[in-house]
Design a protein around this motif. Structure first.
Motif, PDB file in Angstrom:
ATOM      1  N   ASN A 262       0.816  -1.217   0.000  1.00 54.03           N
ATOM      2  CA  ASN A 262       0.000   0.000   0.000  1.00 54.03           C
ATOM      3  C   ASN A 262       0.849   1.266   0.000  1.00 54.03           C
ATOM      4  N   ASN A 263       2.146   1.096  -0.282  1.00 50.06           N
ATOM      5  CA  ASN A 263       3.079   2.223  -0.376  1.00 50.06           C
ATOM      6  C   ASN A 263       3.251   2.949   0.955  1.00 50.06           C
ATOM      7  N   ARG A 264       3.094   2.217   2.052  1.00 53.47           N
ATOM      8  CA  ARG A 264       3.325   2.775   3.376  1.00 53.47           C
ATOM      9  C   ARG A 264       4.658   2.274   3.919  1.00 53.47           C
ATOM     10  N   LEU A 265       5.259   3.074   4.784  1.00 55.53           N
ATOM     11  CA  LEU A 265       6.555   2.705   5.345  1.00 55.53           C
ATOM     12  C   LEU A 265       6.441   1.406   6.137  1.00 55.53           C
ATOM     13  N   GLU A 266       7.310   0.467   5.816  1.00 50.07           N
ATOM     14  CA  GLU A 266       7.304  -0.825   6.500  1.00 50.07           C
ATOM     15  C   GLU A 266       8.500  -0.945   7.444  1.00 50.07           C
ATOM     16  N   ASN A 267       9.703  -0.731   6.913  1.00 48.53           N
ATOM     17  CA  ASN A 267      10.926  -0.804   7.717  1.00 48.53           C
ATOM     18  C   ASN A 267      11.861   0.321   7.292  1.00 48.53           C
ATOM     19  N   ILE A 268      12.666   0.780   8.226  1.00 51.79           N
ATOM     20  CA  ILE A 268      13.673   1.790   7.904  1.00 51.79           C
ATOM     21  C   ILE A 268      14.867   1.587   8.827  1.00 51.79           C
TER      22      ILE A 268
ATOM     23  N   SER B 166      11.594  -9.218   8.676  1.00 53.80           N
ATOM     24  CA  SER B 166      11.994  -7.847   8.991  1.00 53.80           C
ATOM     25  C   SER B 166      13.377  -7.802   9.634  1.00 53.80           C
ATOM     26  N   LEU B 167      13.645  -8.726  10.548  1.00 57.62           N
ATOM     27  CA  LEU B 167      14.943  -8.735  11.222  1.00 57.62           C
ATOM     28  C   LEU B 167      16.067  -9.081  10.245  1.00 57.62           C
ATOM     29  N   SER B 168      15.798  -9.985   9.315  1.00 53.11           N
ATOM     30  CA  SER B 168      16.801 -10.306   8.292  1.00 53.11           C
ATOM     31  C   SER B 168      17.085  -9.085   7.428  1.00 53.11           C
ATOM     32  N   TRP B 169      16.021  -8.366   7.072  1.00 52.84           N
ATOM     33  CA  TRP B 169      16.214  -7.146   6.279  1.00 52.84           C
ATOM     34  C   TRP B 169      17.060  -6.131   7.048  1.00 52.84           C
TER      35      TRP B 169
ATOM     36  N   LEU C  74      10.983  -1.183  12.693  1.00 51.53           N
ATOM     37  CA  LEU C  74      10.372  -2.286  11.960  1.00 51.53           C
ATOM     38  C   LEU C  74       8.867  -2.303  12.183  1.00 51.53           C
ATOM     39  N   ARG C  75       8.126  -2.634  11.138  1.00 51.81           N
ATOM     40  CA  ARG C  75       6.676  -2.771  11.277  1.00 51.81           C
ATOM     41  C   ARG C  75       6.350  -3.972  12.167  1.00 51.81           C
TER      42      ARG C  75
ATOM     43  N   MET D  59       6.235   1.033  16.957  1.00 47.35           N
ATOM     44  CA  MET D  59       7.065   0.164  16.131  1.00 47.35           C
ATOM     45  C   MET D  59       8.255  -0.330  16.944  1.00 47.35           C
ATOM     46  N   PRO D  60       8.650  -1.595  16.771  1.00 49.53           N
ATOM     47  CA  PRO D  60       9.868  -2.083  17.434  1.00 49.53           C
ATOM     48  C   PRO D  60      11.080  -1.270  16.991  1.00 49.53           C
ATOM     49  N   LEU D  61      11.919  -0.928  17.947  1.00 43.01           N
ATOM     50  CA  LEU D  61      13.114  -0.129  17.689  1.00 43.01           C
ATOM     51  C   LEU D  61      14.346  -0.978  17.974  1.00 43.01           C
TER      52      LEU D  61
END
Length: 680
Positions: free
Chosen positions: A255-261, A321-324, A314-315, A292-294
């Motif tokens: 949906n083009n929303r922020l997932e992970n950064i 997510s952790l691998s990314w 992370l979302r 969000m988890p930090l």
């Protein structure tokens, strides 16, 4: 008998509970005489409201009554308003009542929605003040037409009334100040102390409380998550434009929303090149702005000070997510994985590390385990809890795997913990947290309690720096910069301290000139203890045993020709500091300097720039640079002991630098490295 005016006042209380609770004395409704009225601002003697008192505006009347209430020990609130002679004539009458007036209406219960069930302070108090609008000679004013100061509850003392919500206010100036403090990452308690000092008030006497400050900060976080994400990415791009060495990566969902950064700063990447051999990856916190988890990567520098490597949001805290996040982190650090990584007890993270960092030793942070002990074992063990905890720490610090496993079995039997699932789980994971299993891996001392507290305090600074998510990256940068400056100051203070030599051994003075004060203090402890050990030469090395022991000991292997020494306790592999056993053998073998390979670069008195040069230099030039660095460190340490020494050193070094600059520079090549180092 209630007067007509009092009866009219009851009409405005539409709430039946208010009608039951409010009754007025006849005197409270006395009609005022225009000739006897006066504006309250004309004199300071009007400290008590009275019938006929005049005010230029209804706000002025409210402020006057509020100040009166504060002196008496209660607060007020605006109640009913009404217009005279029907609709369209504007506001003509206002009522101000005690904050405890009226009764709390019964709320309809909703089983599907949780109820807060907050207790109400309302008790049907009848104290009030009524004002009416009067227009004479074209100038409208407000007059007191009703007043009662009868309370059915106790009034508060002056030191208590200030805690009522009506008197707890944060001015716009204070709000700006608080938000500025939040950007630096200081805690709310520290903010309060700073503002108390700035305003010269006693502790606890600010016009607002810690809870008010927390609510203010929280109000800035209650924003649209999607808008926050867009602003966050915009902020990262702006930082990237200003600093090309700033690094960040992110992913978007369908949906083009922020997932992970994830992001890292230039100073963090540079620090990782030198001190990235041991890393803590803490994922136990959440960013409240978006829930969000930090994740935060931190390490420790050569002065024992925590240093920041990177952050990730992370979302979801799952394997994908952790691998990314780990991939992004390695990308920031040019693909260089740490030798060891410490994390919390997260199975998804364990699997992600095995996938993305297969050569890295993964261990569990002992302080993240110990913090759970009260909830795990307090009720189970009761009065024996402290006894069990002492035994756990004894086992944790053992050197031998065999001793640990035997001791663990005895501990389980002694405390009757055979069926305890937490004990079973800890034993199953023992290779990831117990020191006997970790001694062969380098952790830079981050498994100790002191370092764990320092790192946790370091991480809390970032968690305090939360106002808006869009500003979080910038605020973390401010907190990192603040910490870097504090570390530089601590480094300077350590370097200026007079080093006290305790043994008088040449090895000690040599190490003092090379290592940072933090690392030298660790080595010095071992040097002092080495004198208490006896050395026995064996066919395949040395047996080192405490002079009071008749059995046991540690095996030390030494090859003098190659300058190689190792001990069965593996302390050097674990901390980068030679153990007492190895130092005893070196002393026995008439070794007056510790071999360079056992004075690791990451513990030396050198800057990050110098370390990079050493790492990239050929071996012969590296040795010469190391020697020069040692001499410079000794020069600084000795010169700082007195003003006369400092003046002499400054004069001589200035002369030497002038001579060096007169020397011609060779053509580019490996031999340029020393000259580059001199320029630095």
């Amino acid at each position: 008998m209630m007067s007509e005016e009092a009866g009219q006042m009851l009409v405005v209380y539409d709430d039946p509970s208010d009608q039951r609770s409010l009754s007025l004395d006849d005197t409270s409704s006395t009609e005022e005489s225009p000739d006897e009225t006066r504006l309250s601002l004309e004199t300071t003697n009007d400290v008590v409201p009275y019938i006929g008192q005049r005010f230029p505006t209804h706000d002025a009347a409210y402020e006057f009554y509020s100040e009166f209430a504060k002196r008496c020990g209660f607060s007020i609130r605006r109640h009913r308003t009404e217009g005279k002679d029907g609709v369209g004539k504007g506001l003509t009458r206002r009522y101000f009542v005690c904050h405890r007036a009226g009764n709390t209406p019964i709320k309809a219960t909703n089983e599907t929605k949780p109820q807060r069930n907050r207790k109400s302070s309302r008790c049907g108090c009848q104290a009030y003040m009524r004002i009416s609008k009067v227009t004479e000679l074209g100038a409208p004013e407000w007059r007191v037409t009703g007043f009662a100061n009868h309370h059915n509850h106790e009034l508060l003392e002056p030191n208590q009334v200030r805690f009522l919500p009506a008197y707890r206010t944060i001015s716009d100036t204070d709000k700006s100040r608080i938000l500025m403090f939040a950007k630096t990452g200081i805690s709310v308690q520290q903010m309060m102390k700073l503002m108390e000092l700035e305003k010269c008030v006693e502790p606890g006497y600010l016009p607002f409380t810690e809870k008010d400050v927390r609510n203010l900060l929280q109000s800035f976080r209650k924003l649209d998550p999607e808008d926050e994400s867009v602003d966050l990415l915009r902020m990262c791009r702006n930082i990237k434009e200003k600093d090309p060495n700033f690094k960040f990566e992110y992913t978007l969902d369908p949906n083009n929303r922020l997932e992970n950064i994830a992001w890292s700063y230039a100073s963090s990447v540079q620090a990782y090149e030198i001190f990235g051999d041991a890393v803590v990856f803490d994922t136990t916190h959440r960013l409240t702005a978006l829930d969000m988890p930090l994740g935060i990567w931190v390490g420790v520098n050569n002065y024992g000070v925590p240093c920041f490597f990177g952050c990730t949001l992370l979302r979801e805290e799952n394997l994908r997510s952790l691998s990314w996040a780990l991939k992004a982190f390695l990308g920031f650090m040019d693909g260089k994985p740490p030798q060891t990584i410490l994390t919390d007890q997260n199975m998804c993270l364990k699997e992600a590390i095995a996938m993305e960092m297969p050569a890295t030793k993964h261990a569990l942070c002992i302080w993240m385990i110990v913090v759970k002990f009260p909830s795990w074992f307090n009720a189970v063990l009761g009065e024996r809890y402290n006894e069990w905890k002492a035994e756990f720490y004894r086992l944790y610090n053992l050197e031998s795997i065999e001793d640990f496993e035997l001791g663990w079995r005895d501990m389980v039997n002694s405390f009757g913990l055979h069926t305890n699932r937490h004990i079973a789980n800890l034993f199953a994971l023992r290779t990831q947290w117990a020191l006997p299993y970790l001694k062969r891996h380098f952790f830079a001392g981050m498994t100790t309690t002191g370092h764990s507290k320092a790192i946790n305090s370091f991480i809390q600074r970032f968690l305090s720096a939360q106002t808006r998510l869009a500003h979080f990256v910038e605020q973390v940068a401010v907190a990192v910069d603040f910490k870097d400056q504090a570390a530089e100051q601590q480094t300077m203070q350590q370097n200026l301290q007079n080093i006290c030599l305790k043994t008088g051994a040449p090895m000690e003075s040599h190490a003092a000139s090379v290592l940072t004060p933090f690392a030298f203090s660790k080595l010095q402890e071992q040097l002092v203890l080495a004198a208490h050990y006896a050395s026995f030469q064996m066919e395949d090395g040395f047996l080192i045993r405490h002079h009071t022991k008749l059995e046991g000991g540690r095996k030390v292997y030494w090859v003098p020709q190659e300058g190689i020494i190792s001990c069965s306790c593996h302390q050097f592999e674990f901390s980068g500091i030679l153990c007492r056993h190895a130092l005893r053998v070196l002393s026995t073998g008439n070794c007056f300097q510790i071999p360079d390979r056992y004075l690791p670069i990451r513990w030396r008195r050198i800057s990050t720039h110098s370390v990079k040069l050493l790492q990239n230099s050929p071996s012969d030039h590296s040795e010469r640079i190391q020697l020069l660095q040692s001499m410079v460190s000794s020069l600084v340490a000795e010169s700082a002991k007195s003003k006369e020494r400092l003046d002499l050193a400054t004069e001589q070094v200035s002369f030497l630098v002038s001579r060096i600059r007169q020397q011609p520079l060779p053509s580019q090549g490996p031999k340029d490295i020393p000259s580059i180092h001199r320029n630095l």
